[in-house]
Design a protein around this motif. Structure first.
Motif, PDB file in Angstrom:
ATOM      1  N   PRO A   1       6.318   4.178  -9.261  1.00  0.00           N
ATOM      2  CA  PRO A   1       7.583   3.795  -8.582  1.00  0.00           C
ATOM      3  C   PRO A   1       7.392   2.451  -8.063  1.00  0.00           C
TER       4      PRO A   1
ATOM      5  N   SER B   1       4.872   7.937  -4.765  1.00  0.00           N
ATOM      6  CA  SER B   1       4.197   6.546  -5.327  1.00  0.00           C
ATOM      7  C   SER B   1       3.204   7.399  -5.849  1.00  0.00           C
TER       8      SER B   1
ATOM      9  N   GLY C   1       3.359   7.668  -0.541  1.00  0.00           N
ATOM     10  CA  GLY C   1       4.781   7.550  -0.952  1.00  0.00           C
ATOM     11  C   GLY C   1       5.538   6.669   0.181  1.00  0.00           C
TER      12      GLY C   1
ATOM     13  N   SER D   1       9.219   0.499  -4.778  1.00  0.00           N
ATOM     14  CA  SER D   1       9.996   1.238  -3.273  1.00  0.00           C
ATOM     15  C   SER D   1      11.273   0.778  -3.018  1.00  0.00           C
TER      16      SER D   1
END
Length: 179
Positions: free
Chosen positions: A40, A104, A86, A42
């Motif tokens: 993932p 994440s 995350g 940011s």
């Protein structure tokens, strides 16, 4: 992790401007092919604190589930579980600030040989959450909120997360046991 959808007291919100939908596109078009290694990205550098709209009541701590969005109260109670897994990105609503959650934490805790999945021509996998078989040994104590590589849109949580939500009296959460 779902929000209550069948009760009008728990109405949610959505982005106010269509252009803001691009903010939530956090995975590449080829994520299905690259699900084993996908990471993932940011949103921190590109997040402009967009506005959201909808009939949200102050007691609703999870007014959006795709991606999940938490109230300030929920963030205060769950921060130690959310932040290591995350990032929380603020959004403005007429009654206050809420936080979209960009999960994440990725895990390969699904047993693809025992789960009911469909393999696509491009190598990707499609499955429904009620057909997944989880590998117990990979659901360790540190795992609280996460995504599985074959279900990048879904956010999962463990019993430890559920217990914290219930002990804190947070409202608007709907937990569906799947393992």
């Amino acid at each position: 992790l779902c929000t209550v959808l069948d009760n009008p007291l728990f109405e949610g919100f959505g982005l106010k401007h269509e252009r803001d939908d691009e903010l939530l596109e956090t995975w590449p078009a080829d994520w299905r092919v690259n699900y084993r290694t996908w990471v993932p990205k940011s949103l921190k550098a590109t997040w402009p604190t967009p506005e959201v709209e909808g009939n949200v009541r102050k007691f609703n701590d999870l007014p959006c589930d795709g991606p999940p969005a938490f109230s300030q109260r929920a963030v205060d109670m769950l921060r130690d579980m959310l932040e290591p897994n995350g990032e929380l990105r603020p959004v403005k609503h007429k009654i206050g600030i809420y936080y979209y959650y960009n999960c994440s934490r990725m895990t390969n805790c699904v047993d693809l040989t025992k789960s009911k999945v469909t393999r696509l021509d491009d190598g990707g996998i499609v499955s429904s959450t009620d057909k997944l078989v989880f590998i117990d040994g990979l659901l360790d104590e540190d795992l609280t909120i996460f995504k599985v590589r074959t279900q990048l849109i879904e956010v999962f949580c463990t019993q430890r997360f559920v217990d914290r939500v219930e002990a804190a009296g947070l409202q608007g959460f709907l937990f569906i046991p799947i393992w």
